[in-house]
Design a protein around this motif. Structure first.
Motif, PDB file in Angstrom:
ATOM      1  N   ARG A 200      40.199  38.000  20.720  1.00  0.00           N
ATOM      2  CA  ARG A 200      41.148  39.067  21.016  1.00  0.00           C
ATOM      3  C   ARG A 200      41.832  38.791  22.354  1.00  0.00           C
ATOM      4  O   ARG A 200      41.146  38.598  23.369  1.00  0.00           O
ATOM      5  N   ALA A 201      43.147  38.765  22.373  1.00  0.00           N
ATOM      6  CA  ALA A 201      43.891  38.548  23.620  1.00  0.00           C
ATOM      7  C   ALA A 201      43.819  39.820  24.458  1.00  0.00           C
ATOM      8  O   ALA A 201      44.458  40.821  24.143  1.00  0.00           O
ATOM      9  N   THR A 202      43.036  39.784  25.518  1.00  0.00           N
ATOM     10  CA  THR A 202      42.754  40.970  26.331  1.00  0.00           C
ATOM     11  C   THR A 202      42.982  40.652  27.805  1.00  0.00           C
ATOM     12  O   THR A 202      42.531  39.616  28.298  1.00  0.00           O
ATOM     13  N   ARG A 203      43.679  41.530  28.513  1.00  0.00           N
ATOM     14  CA  ARG A 203      43.912  41.377  29.950  1.00  0.00           C
ATOM     15  C   ARG A 203      42.915  42.228  30.737  1.00  0.00           C
ATOM     16  O   ARG A 203      42.462  43.275  30.255  1.00  0.00           O
ATOM     17  N   VAL A 204      42.600  41.787  31.954  1.00  0.00           N
ATOM     18  CA  VAL A 204      41.605  42.513  32.748  1.00  0.00           C
ATOM     19  C   VAL A 204      42.040  42.769  34.188  1.00  0.00           C
ATOM     20  O   VAL A 204      41.297  43.364  34.964  1.00  0.00           O
ATOM     21  N   GLU A 205      43.261  42.356  34.548  1.00  0.00           N
ATOM     22  CA  GLU A 205      43.693  42.513  35.935  1.00  0.00           C
ATOM     23  C   GLU A 205      43.701  43.974  36.375  1.00  0.00           C
ATOM     24  O   GLU A 205      43.526  44.273  37.559  1.00  0.00           O
ATOM     25  N   HIS A 206      43.887  44.887  35.437  1.00  0.00           N
ATOM     26  CA  HIS A 206      43.973  46.303  35.787  1.00  0.00           C
ATOM     27  C   HIS A 206      42.618  46.914  36.115  1.00  0.00           C
ATOM     28  O   HIS A 206      42.553  48.038  36.619  1.00  0.00           O
ATOM     29  N   PHE A 207      41.531  46.202  35.855  1.00  0.00           N
ATOM     30  CA  PHE A 207      40.210  46.728  36.179  1.00  0.00           C
ATOM     31  C   PHE A 207      39.909  46.528  37.663  1.00  0.00           C
ATOM     32  O   PHE A 207      40.128  45.456  38.224  1.00  0.00           O
ATOM     33  N   ASP A 208      39.358  47.561  38.284  1.00  0.00           N
ATOM     34  CA  ASP A 208      39.011  47.505  39.703  1.00  0.00           C
ATOM     35  C   ASP A 208      37.532  47.183  39.876  1.00  0.00           C
ATOM     36  O   ASP A 208      36.778  47.056  38.900  1.00  0.00           O
ATOM     37  N   GLN A 209      37.143  47.086  41.148  1.00  0.00           N
ATOM     38  CA  GLN A 209      35.772  46.754  41.534  1.00  0.00           C
ATOM     39  C   GLN A 209      35.141  47.936  42.255  1.00  0.00           C
ATOM     40  O   GLN A 209      35.857  48.798  42.785  1.00  0.00           O
ATOM     41  N   PRO A 210      33.808  48.004  42.299  1.00  0.00           N
ATOM     42  CA  PRO A 210      33.157  49.057  43.105  1.00  0.00           C
ATOM     43  C   PRO A 210      33.535  48.894  44.569  1.00  0.00           C
ATOM     44  O   PRO A 210      33.801  47.777  45.046  1.00  0.00           O
ATOM     45  N   VAL A 211      33.545  49.979  45.294  1.00  0.00           N
ATOM     46  CA  VAL A 211      34.024  49.968  46.674  1.00  0.00           C
ATOM     47  C   VAL A 211      33.239  48.989  47.537  1.00  0.00           C
ATOM     48  O   VAL A 211      33.805  48.305  48.412  1.00  0.00           O
ATOM     49  N   TRP A 212      31.919  48.845  47.333  1.00  0.00           N
ATOM     50  CA  TRP A 212      31.143  47.956  48.160  1.00  0.00           C
ATOM     51  C   TRP A 212      31.535  46.499  47.974  1.00  0.00           C
ATOM     52  O   TRP A 212      31.215  45.637  48.821  1.00  0.00           O
ATOM     53  N   ALA A 213      32.270  46.183  46.900  1.00  0.00           N
ATOM     54  CA  ALA A 213      32.714  44.800  46.668  1.00  0.00           C
ATOM     55  C   ALA A 213      34.098  44.530  47.230  1.00  0.00           C
ATOM     56  O   ALA A 213      34.609  43.431  47.103  1.00  0.00           O
ATOM     57  N   TRP A 214      34.704  45.540  47.869  1.00  0.00           N
ATOM     58  CA  TRP A 214      36.059  45.360  48.398  1.00  0.00           C
ATOM     59  C   TRP A 214      36.070  44.517  49.677  1.00  0.00           C
ATOM     60  O   TRP A 214      37.103  44.004  50.061  1.00  0.00           O
ATOM     61  N   ARG A 215      34.921  44.366  50.326  1.00  0.00           N
ATOM     62  CA  ARG A 215      34.890  43.666  51.620  1.00  0.00           C
ATOM     63  C   ARG A 215      34.756  42.162  51.416  1.00  0.00           C
ATOM     64  O   ARG A 215      34.095  41.718  50.480  1.00  0.00           O
TER      65      ARG A 215
END
Length: 215
Positions: A200-215
């Motif tokens: 299935r051709a599926t995009r994932v760029e729109h998914f975010d990360q948990p805040v602790w992984a932003w650093r």
């Protein structure tokens, strides 16, 4: 899912027909690559069945300066003059001692931008059954062989909202790590499941990360 030539060629064929969305210019992000490495299941592992296919997942060493102790795919910065494929294979050898070459690369998935300032190129790699691994203790605290069937758990993926973002967050549950695989790794593995395993051709760029992984 059986670790055999049929699976190998199925993954190769689906990646070959997938229209990759790459972003290489003008985003101010550092380039990185990771290896989604398909291997045979460890016969001593309680999860899965003999002959199952699995993927390699690391828990980063606790003494690392960045993302210490987090679950991650083998990978890192792309050096000057390297392709994403070359960088992923180099990091695979440096982190887990698995030495493979370009003939083992099955294809690539979409580049994924992270909150911590990287643009990650996921490279899908096939490891021969007899290939040996030797994790580098300076970089890897634990090396897991997660059966591909874990990516197909009925409750996977878990998608939810957080007040800090208007984008949905994705994570993948698996008891093999006593909890969840979080994004960005979860996003990359989910696209691998959708494209390479399910077709299935599926995009994932729109998914975010948990805040602790932003650093």
């Amino acid at each position: 899912m059986r670790f055999d030539d049929d699976l190998k060629e199925t993954i190769r064929g689906r990646l070959a027909t997938f229209d990759i969305c790459c972003r290489t210019e003008g985003h101010g992000l550092k380039r990185a690559a990771v290896a989604i490495t398909v291997v045979a299941r460890d016969e001593n592992d309680a999860y899965g069945k003999p002959g199952d296919a699995a993927f390699l997942l690391t828990r980063r060493a606790s003494k690392l300066r960045a993302h210490a102790g987090q679950l991650a795919l083998p990978g890192g910065r792309i050096d000057a003059g390297e392709t994403p494929q070359q960088a992923a294979l180099r990091e695979l050898e440096e982190e887990v001692g698995l030495s493979l070459d370009a003939s083992n690369v099955l294809g690539t998935l979409d580049d994924y931008p992270t909150r911590s300032g990287y643009l990650i190129a996921p490279v899908v790699v096939w490891s021969p059954r007899a290939a040996a691994v030797s994790p580098n203790p300076d970089e890897v605290e634990h090396l897991y062989r997660i059966p591909l069937s874990e990516l197909r758990r009925p409750e996977s993926p878990e998608i939810f909202s957080i007040p800090e973002s208007d984008r949905p967050v994705i994570r993948l549950p698996t008891p093999m790590v006593n909890g969840h695989i979080n994004a960005p790794t979860a996003a990359l593995l989910y696209q691998f499941r959708e494209v390479a395993l399910e077709g299935r051709a599926t995009r994932v760029e729109h998914f975010d990360q948990p805040v602790w992984a932003w650093r």
